[in-house]
Design a protein around this motif. Structure first.
Motif, PDB file in Angstrom:
ATOM      1  N   VAL A  40      34.842  46.135  16.090  1.00 49.05           N
ATOM      2  CA  VAL A  40      34.126  46.150  13.915  1.00 49.05           C
ATOM      3  C   VAL A  40      34.432  47.509  13.494  1.00 49.05           C
ATOM      4  O   VAL A  40      35.860  48.020  13.626  1.00 49.05           O
ATOM      5  CB  VAL A  40      32.506  46.626  14.968  1.00 49.05           C
ATOM      6  CG1 VAL A  40      31.632  46.043  15.560  1.00 49.05           C
ATOM      7  CG2 VAL A  40      32.966  48.064  15.247  1.00 49.05           C
ATOM      8  N   ASP A  41      34.284  46.931  12.343  1.00 48.70           N
ATOM      9  CA  ASP A  41      34.675  47.410  11.471  1.00 48.70           C
ATOM     10  C   ASP A  41      34.439  48.727  11.108  1.00 48.70           C
ATOM     11  O   ASP A  41      35.208  50.134  10.705  1.00 48.70           O
ATOM     12  CB  ASP A  41      34.402  46.893   9.857  1.00 48.70           C
ATOM     13  CG  ASP A  41      35.592  45.616   9.516  1.00 48.70           C
ATOM     14  OD1 ASP A  41      36.404  45.024  10.426  1.00 48.70           O
ATOM     15  OD2 ASP A  41      34.897  44.370   8.553  1.00 48.70           O
ATOM     16  N   GLY A  42      33.588  48.958  11.463  1.00 50.11           N
ATOM     17  CA  GLY A  42      32.148  50.270  11.558  1.00 50.11           C
ATOM     18  C   GLY A  42      31.723  50.434  12.163  1.00 50.11           C
ATOM     19  O   GLY A  42      30.431  49.771  12.728  1.00 50.11           O
ATOM     20  N   ILE A  43      30.851  51.882  12.825  1.00 52.14           N
ATOM     21  CA  ILE A  43      29.240  51.732  13.314  1.00 52.14           C
ATOM     22  C   ILE A  43      28.603  53.025  12.623  1.00 52.14           C
ATOM     23  O   ILE A  43      29.009  53.578  12.142  1.00 52.14           O
ATOM     24  CB  ILE A  43      30.214  52.640  14.606  1.00 52.14           C
ATOM     25  CG1 ILE A  43      30.830  51.737  15.432  1.00 52.14           C
ATOM     26  CG2 ILE A  43      28.397  52.211  15.507  1.00 52.14           C
ATOM     27  CD1 ILE A  43      31.470  51.745  16.496  1.00 52.14           C
ATOM     28  N   VAL A  44      27.237  52.363  12.515  1.00 51.98           N
ATOM     29  CA  VAL A  44      26.046  53.171  11.315  1.00 51.98           C
ATOM     30  C   VAL A  44      25.103  53.521  12.362  1.00 51.98           C
ATOM     31  O   VAL A  44      25.045  52.851  13.391  1.00 51.98           O
ATOM     32  CB  VAL A  44      25.822  52.062  10.218  1.00 51.98           C
ATOM     33  CG1 VAL A  44      24.546  53.476   9.482  1.00 51.98           C
ATOM     34  CG2 VAL A  44      26.524  51.411   9.520  1.00 51.98           C
ATOM     35  N   VAL A  45      25.150  54.852  12.803  1.00 50.16           N
ATOM     36  CA  VAL A  45      24.386  55.334  13.106  1.00 50.16           C
ATOM     37  C   VAL A  45      22.907  55.703  13.199  1.00 50.16           C
ATOM     38  O   VAL A  45      23.477  56.861  12.687  1.00 50.16           O
ATOM     39  CB  VAL A  45      25.096  55.923  14.610  1.00 50.16           C
ATOM     40  CG1 VAL A  45      24.383  56.867  15.406  1.00 50.16           C
ATOM     41  CG2 VAL A  45      25.997  56.202  14.903  1.00 50.16           C
ATOM     42  N   THR A  46      22.013  55.389  13.474  1.00 46.93           N
ATOM     43  CA  THR A  46      20.384  56.779  13.019  1.00 46.93           C
ATOM     44  C   THR A  46      20.073  57.348  14.416  1.00 46.93           C
ATOM     45  O   THR A  46      19.137  57.583  14.198  1.00 46.93           O
ATOM     46  CB  THR A  46      19.882  55.592  12.596  1.00 46.93           C
ATOM     47  OG1 THR A  46      19.144  54.667  14.424  1.00 46.93           O
ATOM     48  CG2 THR A  46      19.972  53.854  12.066  1.00 46.93           C
ATOM     49  N   SER A  47      20.904  57.463  14.752  1.00 42.92           N
ATOM     50  CA  SER A  47      20.598  58.913  15.777  1.00 42.92           C
ATOM     51  C   SER A  47      21.403  60.411  15.739  1.00 42.92           C
ATOM     52  O   SER A  47      22.927  60.011  15.824  1.00 42.92           O
ATOM     53  CB  SER A  47      20.101  58.739  17.005  1.00 42.92           C
ATOM     54  OG  SER A  47      20.288  59.390  18.167  1.00 42.92           O
ATOM     55  N   ALA A  48      21.281  60.825  15.874  1.00 43.02           N
ATOM     56  CA  ALA A  48      22.263  62.251  16.111  1.00 43.02           C
ATOM     57  C   ALA A  48      22.413  62.173  17.717  1.00 43.02           C
ATOM     58  O   ALA A  48      23.606  63.469  17.824  1.00 43.02           O
ATOM     59  CB  ALA A  48      21.700  63.596  15.568  1.00 43.02           C
ATOM     60  N   HIS A  49      22.015  61.721  18.521  1.00 44.17           N
ATOM     61  CA  HIS A  49      22.165  61.922  20.124  1.00 44.17           C
ATOM     62  C   HIS A  49      23.695  61.345  20.481  1.00 44.17           C
ATOM     63  O   HIS A  49      24.252  60.534  21.340  1.00 44.17           O
ATOM     64  CB  HIS A  49      21.093  61.524  21.568  1.00 44.17           C
ATOM     65  CG  HIS A  49      19.869  62.131  20.263  1.00 44.17           C
ATOM     66  ND1 HIS A  49      18.751  61.900  21.117  1.00 44.17           N
ATOM     67  CD2 HIS A  49      19.261  62.746  19.524  1.00 44.17           C
ATOM     68  CE1 HIS A  49      18.021  62.692  20.466  1.00 44.17           C
ATOM     69  NE2 HIS A  49      17.693  62.888  19.364  1.00 44.17           N
ATOM     70  N   LEU A  50      24.869  61.964  19.891  1.00 42.07           N
ATOM     71  CA  LEU A  50      25.476  61.298  20.218  1.00 42.07           C
ATOM     72  C   LEU A  50      27.028  62.267  21.021  1.00 42.07           C
ATOM     73  O   LEU A  50      27.232  63.270  20.308  1.00 42.07           O
ATOM     74  CB  LEU A  50      26.870  60.611  18.884  1.00 42.07           C
ATOM     75  CG  LEU A  50      25.884  59.152  18.150  1.00 42.07           C
ATOM     76  CD1 LEU A  50      27.368  59.191  17.153  1.00 42.07           C
ATOM     77  CD2 LEU A  50      25.830  58.513  18.649  1.00 42.07           C
ATOM     78  N   SER A  51      27.313  61.495  22.016  1.00 45.04           N
ATOM     79  CA  SER A  51      28.632  62.676  22.545  1.00 45.04           C
ATOM     80  C   SER A  51      29.665  63.147  21.719  1.00 45.04           C
ATOM     81  O   SER A  51      30.763  62.065  21.086  1.00 45.04           O
ATOM     82  CB  SER A  51      28.941  62.129  24.242  1.00 45.04           C
ATOM     83  OG  SER A  51      29.847  61.082  23.917  1.00 45.04           O
ATOM     84  N   SER A  52      30.056  63.914  21.756  1.00 40.84           N
ATOM     85  CA  SER A  52      31.013  64.483  21.068  1.00 40.84           C
ATOM     86  C   SER A  52      32.438  63.436  21.139  1.00 40.84           C
ATOM     87  O   SER A  52      33.397  63.251  20.720  1.00 40.84           O
ATOM     88  CB  SER A  52      31.775  65.997  21.054  1.00 40.84           C
ATOM     89  OG  SER A  52      30.545  66.409  20.637  1.00 40.84           O
ATOM     90  N   ASP A  53      33.191  63.898  23.029  1.00 40.61           N
ATOM     91  CA  ASP A  53      34.285  62.513  22.655  1.00 40.61           C
ATOM     92  C   ASP A  53      34.010  61.621  23.131  1.00 40.61           C
ATOM     93  O   ASP A  53      35.041  60.723  22.251  1.00 40.61           O
ATOM     94  CB  ASP A  53      33.900  62.522  24.764  1.00 40.61           C
ATOM     95  CG  ASP A  53      34.389  63.909  25.374  1.00 40.61           C
ATOM     96  OD1 ASP A  53      34.800  64.809  24.862  1.00 40.61           O
ATOM     97  OD2 ASP A  53      33.981  64.154  26.273  1.00 40.61           O
ATOM     98  N   LEU A  54      32.869  60.647  22.850  1.00 39.95           N
ATOM     99  CA  LEU A  54      32.398  59.578  22.109  1.00 39.95           C
ATOM    100  C   LEU A  54      32.715  59.350  21.316  1.00 39.95           C
ATOM    101  O   LEU A  54      33.181  58.541  20.543  1.00 39.95           O
ATOM    102  CB  LEU A  54      31.246  58.642  22.255  1.00 39.95           C
ATOM    103  CG  LEU A  54      30.989  57.368  22.510  1.00 39.95           C
ATOM    104  CD1 LEU A  54      32.351  56.743  23.846  1.00 39.95           C
ATOM    105  CD2 LEU A  54      29.731  57.129  23.439  1.00 39.95           C
ATOM    106  N   ILE A  55      32.588  60.447  20.240  1.00 39.44           N
ATOM    107  CA  ILE A  55      32.873  60.382  18.307  1.00 39.44           C
ATOM    108  C   ILE A  55      34.576  60.492  18.351  1.00 39.44           C
ATOM    109  O   ILE A  55      35.133  60.172  18.049  1.00 39.44           O
ATOM    110  CB  ILE A  55      32.266  61.465  17.560  1.00 39.44           C
ATOM    111  CG1 ILE A  55      30.649  61.127  18.027  1.00 39.44           C
ATOM    112  CG2 ILE A  55      32.893  61.388  16.231  1.00 39.44           C
ATOM    113  CD1 ILE A  55      30.014  62.781  17.731  1.00 39.44           C
ATOM    114  N   SER A  56      35.274  60.962  19.065  1.00 40.21           N
ATOM    115  CA  SER A  56      36.066  61.584  18.875  1.00 40.21           C
ATOM    116  C   SER A  56      37.256  59.609  19.518  1.00 40.21           C
ATOM    117  O   SER A  56      38.215  59.807  18.934  1.00 40.21           O
ATOM    118  CB  SER A  56      37.135  62.845  20.234  1.00 40.21           C
ATOM    119  OG  SER A  56      36.759  63.920  19.540  1.00 40.21           O
ATOM    120  N   THR A  57      36.393  59.655  20.330  1.00 38.49           N
ATOM    121  CA  THR A  57      37.065  58.345  21.176  1.00 38.49           C
ATOM    122  C   THR A  57      36.798  57.336  19.744  1.00 38.49           C
ATOM    123  O   THR A  57      38.359  56.485  19.689  1.00 38.49           O
ATOM    124  CB  THR A  57      36.613  57.052  21.707  1.00 38.49           C
ATOM    125  OG1 THR A  57      36.536  58.801  23.244  1.00 38.49           O
ATOM    126  CG2 THR A  57      36.781  56.419  22.542  1.00 38.49           C
TER     127      THR A  57
END
Lengths: 352, 352
Positions: B121-138
């Motif tokens: 995908v070109d990008g990801i829009v997320v409507t929740s803040a329950h995200l692990s920092s590792d996944l964000i870094s990935t």
């Protein structure tokens, strides 16, 4: 089922669109640089010639994408929002995903379908019947199955899953007759859509069978939307000389909700004391306290499951022709907008 | 912004998941044959190790997919249905498309994000803040930008677009004070979500600034949903000994709607005569006749446009750090559930 025909090439499309052949390739390559105008011309020419780009044919030889394209109607109608959510949830639970398209605001379903074909999706779910036969053939030739959801067409090659619209509307007609309805008003939706047409026909046929003269059944156009229905009711009721209906059937819940708000807010009418009202779909909003609408609930979860099952069977080639069109039974929700029937002779509108 | 770290390989993931290396590959190949159990174990291990499969890295070298993943919250909240529709429409108009994910019913946002990363995908829009920092870094390491919609986190690397929640809630607090509110009840949503928290804080701070003692501000949990709010109100009001609130702020419209239906339907209370009520979001349903809710409208179209613009700029690398977090102003919808303010000293809740 497949049509034999001369193979159309990208050169034919280029000629018709008045562009070069590489431009045709670019039009079908996600992310390639091309002006909107050229892309539109190529897509129009491709559509006219039922052209399927090689890139799609190639991708079909590869593994499945695990993506299903879902082309939904206007999500201002909560039925479509609820249906889309059900598709997303169900597919996501099995590791597959929804590529979502909308055909609201007059967008063309053919365009959305053309775009969906540009990705190597496993199948396409369409909630509109406004599809060109050529495009349907194109996708079928490419092995990308299409299933209509909440719609049907005369084309026997096109699979569909829908609710028993005629029977559901007939149930509501009986309930309203039993409750003493004498002058009926139907708020119809899209006159080209099979769903609205089937519900109107089912309602009218049952009234006729119950001895209601056709002259006592009026019809207005609610444009399938809250606002369209609100405005149609406003315009119908501001003139009080015409016969006053005592029973209104809106062919979907969102129009019934618009009708209820207009009757109460603009004219101070009580439902069902002054006018009874029924809808169709069983969306959450309609069942809440301000409405408690008498309606037919479409079993969305079951319909979604059957739609995905049909896609699967069409893709794997295990579908018998007979199974192409699935009809599920809707459930009567006995709300508060149609009174419990008096024991009218021959009536069977049993409500609690 | 990018982290340096030891490169994790598919062999590391296989070891942790207790499967073979080819199984790891299959888990990341759309359509490949693999049991759900094995796939889940591989995804869990990959998540734990912040592993990004080569197939994704490879696909990133190719042309853009023109697909944006949108991970929406529970669409039973019409705000999310309206937002999703806006994303679909806006992207479709520019020849791009939405791959839709849901995190309703307790589904994990990390899982949805992991699945989204599996497509190029070109990008990801997320409507929740329950995200692990590792996944964000990935995802950031992979060059797939993420933008939070209607959410924020403390992580400065994570871009977000949201409404002025504190200021909007403060406006409602002032309007209710001006209208004579003395005993306040807040129906909060997800206590872990930034949106509910910001609105509660904005409302409380303004009340305090206006001289309302904290002891006169009560808080109950409406679980962000119609049913949760309905039940919370039912349970709060069936016991009449406690101080009776005269002003309720539900931190979103769907909870305000649930509250209104419960107050009227279960207790025969009139809004605003017995209790005033305000919501937040400005969804269509809340503005209709049965509710005409006083609320703050989030400008969804503007927020969607800014979100897609942020994604674009992050992808092309033209984003200055300062522009990472965009806050737009909500609009006060002066409905009928908070009376027009009396000219209280110092009040500025000007309503027509």
């Amino acid at each position: 089922m497949k049509r034999t025909r001369n193979r159309v090439t990208s050169y034919d499309v280029a000629r018709l669109a008045g562009v070069s052949q590489p431009t045709v390739s670019r039009a079908f390559t996600p992310g390639a640089s091309i002006t909107k105008d050229k892309r539109d011309r190529v897509l129009a020419a491709a559509k006219q010639l039922s052209y399927l780009p090689n890139s799609i044919a190639r991708s079909l030889a590869n593994a499945r994408s695990n993506i299903v394209a879902v082309i939904v109607g206007d999500m201002h109608n909560p039925f479509y929002a609820e249906s889309l959510q059900a598709f997303i949830t169900r597919l996501q639970d099995s590791g597959r995903h929804v590529l979502a398209f909308t055909i609201s605001d007059g967008r063309d379903c053919d365009d959305a379908l053309m775009q969906a074909l540009g990705y190597h999706v496993d199948g396409i779910v369409v909630t509109s019947a406004h599809l060109s036969s050529d495009l349907i053939s194109t996708s079928q030739d490419a092995g990308i199955p299409i299933v209509l959801f909440n719609r049907r067409t005369a084309d026997p090659a096109l699979a569909s899953v829908r609710c028993e619209n005629e029977a559901g509307a007939a149930t509501l007609a009986r309930a309203m007759c039993n409750a003493g309805g004498r002058e009926f008003l139907i708020i119809r939706g899209d006159p080209q859509g099979s769903t609205s047409r089937d519900r109107v026909n089912g309602f009218r046929s049952e009234l006729e069978a119950l001895g209601v003269a056709p002259g006592r059944v009026e019809e207005i156009d609610g444009q399938s939307s809250y606002a369209g229905s609100y405005d149609a009711v406003l315009s119908r009721f501001k003139d009080k000389v015409r016969p006053f209906p005592d029973a209104i059937f809106a062919v979907n819940d969102i129009m019934a909700i618009g009708c209820a708000d207009a009757l109460r807010g603009e004219f101070g009418l009580a439902i069902p004391d002054d006018i009874m009202l029924a809808g169709f779909d069983g969306v959450r909003e309609a069942t809440r306290a301000p409405y408690e609408l008498t309606t037919i609930r479409q079993p969305i979860e079951v319909m979604v499951e059957k739609t995905l099952d049909l896609l699967e069977r069409k893709q794997s080639g295990t579908l018998e022709d007979a199974g192409n069109s699935l009809v599920v039974t809707g459930e009567l929700i006995a709300g508060k907008t149609v009174p419990a029937g008096t024991a009218a002779p021959g009536g069977d509108g049993d409500r609690s």
